[in-house]
Design a protein around this motif. Structure first.
Motif, PDB file in Angstrom:
ATOM      1  N   ILE A 108      31.475  34.947  37.869  1.00 22.27           N
ATOM      2  CA  ILE A 108      32.105  34.393  36.671  1.00 22.27           C
ATOM      3  C   ILE A 108      32.257  32.893  36.876  1.00 22.27           C
ATOM      4  CG2 ILE A 108      34.097  34.446  35.125  1.00 22.27           C
ATOM      5  CD1 ILE A 108      34.677  37.295  36.186  1.00 22.27           C
ATOM      6  N   HIS A 109      31.755  32.124  35.909  1.00 22.57           N
ATOM      7  CA  HIS A 109      31.798  30.661  35.986  1.00 22.57           C
ATOM      8  C   HIS A 109      32.634  30.106  34.841  1.00 22.57           C
ATOM      9  CE1 HIS A 109      28.202  30.165  38.782  1.00 22.57           C
ATOM     10  NE2 HIS A 109      28.330  31.457  38.594  1.00 22.57           N
ATOM     11  N   TYR A 110      33.404  29.076  35.167  1.00 28.02           N
ATOM     12  CA  TYR A 110      34.160  28.351  34.134  1.00 28.02           C
ATOM     13  C   TYR A 110      34.413  26.932  34.647  1.00 28.02           C
ATOM     14  CZ  TYR A 110      37.841  26.866  30.975  1.00 28.02           C
ATOM     15  OH  TYR A 110      38.585  26.158  30.068  1.00 28.02           O
ATOM     16  N   LEU A 111      33.954  25.967  33.889  1.00 32.96           N
ATOM     17  CA  LEU A 111      34.035  24.562  34.278  1.00 32.96           C
ATOM     18  C   LEU A 111      33.435  24.401  35.683  1.00 32.96           C
ATOM     19  CD1 LEU A 111      37.564  23.703  32.805  1.00 32.96           C
ATOM     20  CD2 LEU A 111      35.318  23.192  31.802  1.00 32.96           C
ATOM     21  N   GLU A 112      34.165  23.857  36.600  1.00 33.30           N
ATOM     22  CA  GLU A 112      33.639  23.655  37.960  1.00 33.30           C
ATOM     23  C   GLU A 112      33.939  24.831  38.883  1.00 33.30           C
ATOM     24  OE1 GLU A 112      31.743  20.954  38.837  1.00 33.30           O
ATOM     25  OE2 GLU A 112      31.866  20.537  36.693  1.00 33.30           O
ATOM     26  N   LYS A 113      34.596  25.866  38.358  1.00 36.09           N
ATOM     27  CA  LYS A 113      35.002  27.000  39.188  1.00 36.09           C
ATOM     28  C   LYS A 113      34.035  28.171  39.012  1.00 36.09           C
ATOM     29  CE  LYS A 113      39.229  26.389  37.334  1.00 36.09           C
ATOM     30  NZ  LYS A 113      40.462  26.838  36.765  1.00 36.09           N
ATOM     31  N   HIS A 114      33.950  28.959  40.053  1.00 30.22           N
ATOM     32  CA  HIS A 114      33.255  30.246  39.916  1.00 30.22           C
ATOM     33  C   HIS A 114      33.825  31.212  40.950  1.00 30.22           C
ATOM     34  CE1 HIS A 114      30.701  28.658  43.196  1.00 30.22           C
ATOM     35  NE2 HIS A 114      30.580  29.924  43.525  1.00 30.22           N
ATOM     36  N   VAL A 115      33.746  32.481  40.613  1.00 27.21           N
ATOM     37  CA  VAL A 115      34.178  33.536  41.524  1.00 27.21           C
ATOM     38  C   VAL A 115      33.064  34.576  41.588  1.00 27.21           C
ATOM     39  CG1 VAL A 115      35.431  34.784  39.705  1.00 27.21           C
ATOM     40  CG2 VAL A 115      36.023  35.174  42.075  1.00 27.21           C
ATOM     41  N   ASN A 116      32.764  35.012  42.794  1.00 25.70           N
ATOM     42  CA  ASN A 116      31.774  36.064  43.022  1.00 25.70           C
ATOM     43  C   ASN A 116      32.466  37.242  43.688  1.00 25.70           C
ATOM     44  OD1 ASN A 116      29.631  34.383  42.194  1.00 25.70           O
ATOM     45  ND2 ASN A 116      29.384  33.578  44.256  1.00 25.70           N
ATOM     46  N   PHE A 117      32.101  38.441  43.271  1.00 25.94           N
ATOM     47  CA  PHE A 117      32.624  39.643  43.910  1.00 25.94           C
ATOM     48  C   PHE A 117      31.659  40.783  43.650  1.00 25.94           C
ATOM     49  CE2 PHE A 117      34.306  39.698  39.638  1.00 25.94           C
ATOM     50  CZ  PHE A 117      34.285  41.030  39.256  1.00 25.94           C
ATOM     51  N   TYR A 118      31.909  41.891  44.324  1.00 24.28           N
ATOM     52  CA  TYR A 118      31.102  43.087  44.058  1.00 24.28           C
ATOM     53  C   TYR A 118      31.985  44.312  44.157  1.00 24.28           C
ATOM     54  CZ  TYR A 118      30.939  44.538  48.962  1.00 24.28           C
ATOM     55  OH  TYR A 118      31.268  44.982  50.214  1.00 24.28           O
ATOM     56  N   GLU A 119      31.537  45.359  43.502  1.00 25.94           N
ATOM     57  CA  GLU A 119      32.172  46.679  43.594  1.00 25.94           C
ATOM     58  C   GLU A 119      31.133  47.633  44.177  1.00 25.94           C
ATOM     59  OE1 GLU A 119      35.260  47.928  42.737  1.00 25.94           O
ATOM     60  OE2 GLU A 119      35.954  45.918  42.207  1.00 25.94           O
ATOM     61  N   GLU A 120      31.628  48.606  44.930  1.00 26.25           N
ATOM     62  CA  GLU A 120      30.746  49.610  45.528  1.00 26.25           C
ATOM     63  C   GLU A 120      31.259  50.989  45.164  1.00 26.25           C
ATOM     64  OE1 GLU A 120      29.449  49.026  49.680  1.00 26.25           O
ATOM     65  OE2 GLU A 120      30.175  51.078  50.014  1.00 26.25           O
ATOM     66  N   THR A 121      30.378  51.828  44.682  1.00 19.34           N
ATOM     67  CA  THR A 121      30.720  53.194  44.314  1.00 19.34           C
ATOM     68  C   THR A 121      29.764  54.137  45.038  1.00 19.34           C
ATOM     69  OG1 THR A 121      31.423  52.427  42.130  1.00 19.34           O
ATOM     70  CG2 THR A 121      31.008  54.786  42.360  1.00 19.34           C
ATOM     71  N   GLU A 122      30.315  55.214  45.590  1.00 16.09           N
ATOM     72  CA  GLU A 122      29.488  56.207  46.281  1.00 16.09           C
ATOM     73  C   GLU A 122      29.189  57.350  45.314  1.00 16.09           C
ATOM     74  OE1 GLU A 122      30.084  57.587  50.598  1.00 16.09           O
ATOM     75  OE2 GLU A 122      30.874  59.242  49.370  1.00 16.09           O
ATOM     76  N   VAL A 123      27.917  57.694  45.208  1.00 17.19           N
ATOM     77  CA  VAL A 123      27.473  58.764  44.306  1.00 17.19           C
ATOM     78  C   VAL A 123      26.741  59.822  45.132  1.00 17.19           C
ATOM     79  CG1 VAL A 123      26.071  59.341  42.278  1.00 17.19           C
ATOM     80  CG2 VAL A 123      27.207  57.102  42.415  1.00 17.19           C
ATOM     81  N   THR A 124      27.061  61.085  44.877  1.00 17.66           N
ATOM     82  CA  THR A 124      26.363  62.201  45.523  1.00 17.66           C
ATOM     83  C   THR A 124      25.620  62.987  44.453  1.00 17.66           C
ATOM     84  OG1 THR A 124      28.137  62.357  47.161  1.00 17.66           O
ATOM     85  CG2 THR A 124      26.622  64.229  47.011  1.00 17.66           C
TER      86      THR A 124
END
Length: 188
Positions: A108-124
């Motif tokens: 997510i970017h806004y002006l000079e800032k940004h944040v990066n992240f991830y989610e992990e889900t386990e599927v069987t």
């Protein structure tokens, strides 16, 4: 009101973004994705999300821009979108009766800032017969989806268990996106 942009052509991500109940525009990113294979899957998926978001954010720095990318990981191998029917069959056959991970990176970017992240889900997955896999491939659903299946469609019939965020598997962990936007002071 601040403008919110989704740097994705995915109809599934667009649908999930509508849950935020704020106006947004789809400004799909058409970048050529660059993958550094020395990175871990979570680093790769965040990098791809960053590439997508930054390509749009450069043009609209005063807007909140969201980029996302989803991958399926099985035995430390990234399963992207299948190239053809045989490739889709191989992927689904390898996932049959086994656990795999779905990772969605978000930037997510806004002006000079940004944040990066991830989610992990386990599927069987349940054990799948060759006939089930072939029938699913004939539906054409697997071809624009990482890991060759869509949990929100006919692919849901293959899922025995899920641990984590369902919407992450669809393509956007919308609850986490909401919280990150709040942290960046998006005016809901």
């Amino acid at each position: 009101m601040q403008k919110l942009l989704l740097a994705s052509h995915s109809p599934r991500r667009k649908e999930l973004m509508e849950r935020l109940r704020v106006p947004f525009e789809v400004m799909g990113s058409d970048i050529e994705e660059k993958i550094d294979h020395s990175q871990s899957p979570d680093e790769i998926v965040q990098s791809l999300a960053f590439q997508k978001a930054s390509s749009i954010a450069k043009q609209y720095p005063e807007c909140y821009t969201i980029g996302a990318d989803t991958i399926v990981v099985y035995e430390n191998q990234i399963l992207g979108k299948p190239k053809d029917e045989q490739h889709a069959f191989q992927m689904l056959h390898s996932l049959s009766g086994k656990k795999h991970k779905v990772l969605t990176g978000v930037s997510i970017h806004y002006l000079e800032k940004h944040v990066n992240f991830y989610e992990e889900t386990e599927v069987t997955f349940w054990e799948l017969s060759k006939e089930e896999i072939s029938s699913y491939i004939q539906s054409k659903e697997p071809f624009d989806k990482a890991g060759a299946y869509g949990i929100q469609g006919f692919g849901s019939l293959f899922v025995k268990e899920i641990k984590g965020d369902y919407f992450n598997v669809v393509g956007l962990p919308i609850a986490s996106v909401y919280r990150q936007l709040k942290n960046l002071h998006f005016p809901f």
